[in-house]
Design an enzyme around this catalytic site. Structure first.
Site, mmCIF file in Angstrom:
data_model
loop_
_atom_site.group_PDB
_atom_site.id
_atom_site.type_symbol
_atom_site.label_atom_id
_atom_site.label_comp_id
_atom_site.label_asym_id
_atom_site.label_seq_id
_atom_site.Cartn_x
_atom_site.Cartn_y
_atom_site.Cartn_z
ATOM 1 N N ALA A 37 -17.375 -35.166 -19.808
ATOM 2 C CA ALA A 37 -18.718 -35.701 -19.836
ATOM 3 C C ALA A 37 -19.188 -36.175 -21.561
ATOM 4 O O ALA A 37 -19.683 -37.167 -21.811
ATOM 5 C CB ALA A 37 -20.178 -34.814 -19.789
ATOM 6 N N CYS A 38 -18.604 -35.285 -22.304
ATOM 7 C CA CYS A 38 -18.822 -35.623 -23.848
ATOM 8 C C CYS A 38 -17.880 -36.709 -24.122
ATOM 9 O O CYS A 38 -18.200 -37.785 -25.109
ATOM 10 C CB CYS A 38 -18.422 -34.209 -24.823
ATOM 11 S SG CYS A 38 -19.409 -33.022 -24.475
ATOM 12 N N THR A 39 -16.647 -37.032 -23.331
ATOM 13 C CA THR A 39 -15.721 -38.275 -23.660
ATOM 14 C C THR A 39 -16.595 -39.368 -23.203
ATOM 15 O O THR A 39 -16.646 -40.532 -23.999
ATOM 16 C CB THR A 39 -14.732 -38.201 -22.986
ATOM 17 O OG1 THR A 39 -14.063 -36.771 -23.498
ATOM 18 C CG2 THR A 39 -13.522 -39.177 -23.328
#
Length: 241
Positions: free
Chosen positions: A43-45
């Protein structure tokens, strides 16, 4: 979590390239701080790559964007190199800025509670005060949502509370209850006419003329014979004896 109008705390943090970014160095500039849980997670990517792709639009507006997590400089550098990130990531292992803006607290995953970083975003004005905040963000639309706000467009409303706004009706619209009442009063009751049954023809009425003819024929056939017989009997016999 800080709300619009609150001053952000002082900070001085290093980027993945080793440069120092502080509140003082950003004085007089409008900027974006987005907080995320951990480098190189799915998700952070997705969120970081969205900012990367939209970075030229942020530059046109003159608004720098900074990603912030508790990862160290080495982790940030690896993450930035792998995803070709073109904006700075601030390393905050001591959670000075993270806790200072209220982006740290209790979270829940599959029923398990733990402490961690909230995925949230702040727009800070030129005076160092919070201008806008997103307590929760959609990683797929995050960059577009922030850009839309910075450009003065829609998408600046707070998160929905779950209550639905009452539906608007035009001035000519009539309440449904009144319309139903009027329609009911205007409608004429439907009455069905009783079915008229034709009386069945009596068999006697049909056969009567036949019986009459038959009776008449019989009477006519016997009456003359009886009369002639009576006449013969009434005539006196001749003188023959």
């Amino acid at each position: 979590m800080l709300t619009p109008g609150s001053s952000i705390p002082d900070f001085a943090l290093s980027t993945q390239s080793g440069q120092t970014v502080s509140k003082a160095s950003l004085k007089g500039k409008r900027f974006v701080l987005y907080f995320y849980p951990k480098d190189s997670t799915p998700a952070c990517t997705t969120q970081a790559c969205g900012i990367r792709d939209a970075h030229p639009d942020f530059q046109k507006l003159g608004v720098p964007v900074f990603g912030v997590s508790a990862d160290d400089v080495k982790s940030h550098q690896k993450f930035a190199d792998k995803q070709a990130l073109n904006f700075p990531l601030l390393a905050d292992p001591d959670r000075v800025l993270i806790e200072g803006l209220g982006a740290w607290g209790e979270k829940s995953l599959y029923g398990r509670k733990y402490l961690g970083i909230f995925r949230c975003t702040f727009v800070v004005d030129a005076g160092g005060k919070v201008e806008q905040v997103w307590p929760k963000v959609d990683v797929k639309t995050h960059a577009a949502d922030v850009l839309r706000y910075l450009q003065g467009g829609a998408g600046t409303e707070p998160a929905p509370t779950g209550k639905k706004a009452p539906a608007k009706t035009s001035g000519s619209a009539k309440p449904a209850a009144k319309v139903a009442t009027r329609r009911q009063s205007a409608a004429k009751p439907i009455t069905k006419k009783p079915a008229v049954k034709k009386p069945a023809a009596k068999k006697s009425a049909v056969k009567k003329p036949v019986a009459t003819k038959r009776a008449a024929s019989k009477t006519g056939a016997t009456k003359p014979a009886a009369t002639k017989l009576a006449a013969k009997r009434a005539k006196p016999k001749s003188g023959k004896r």
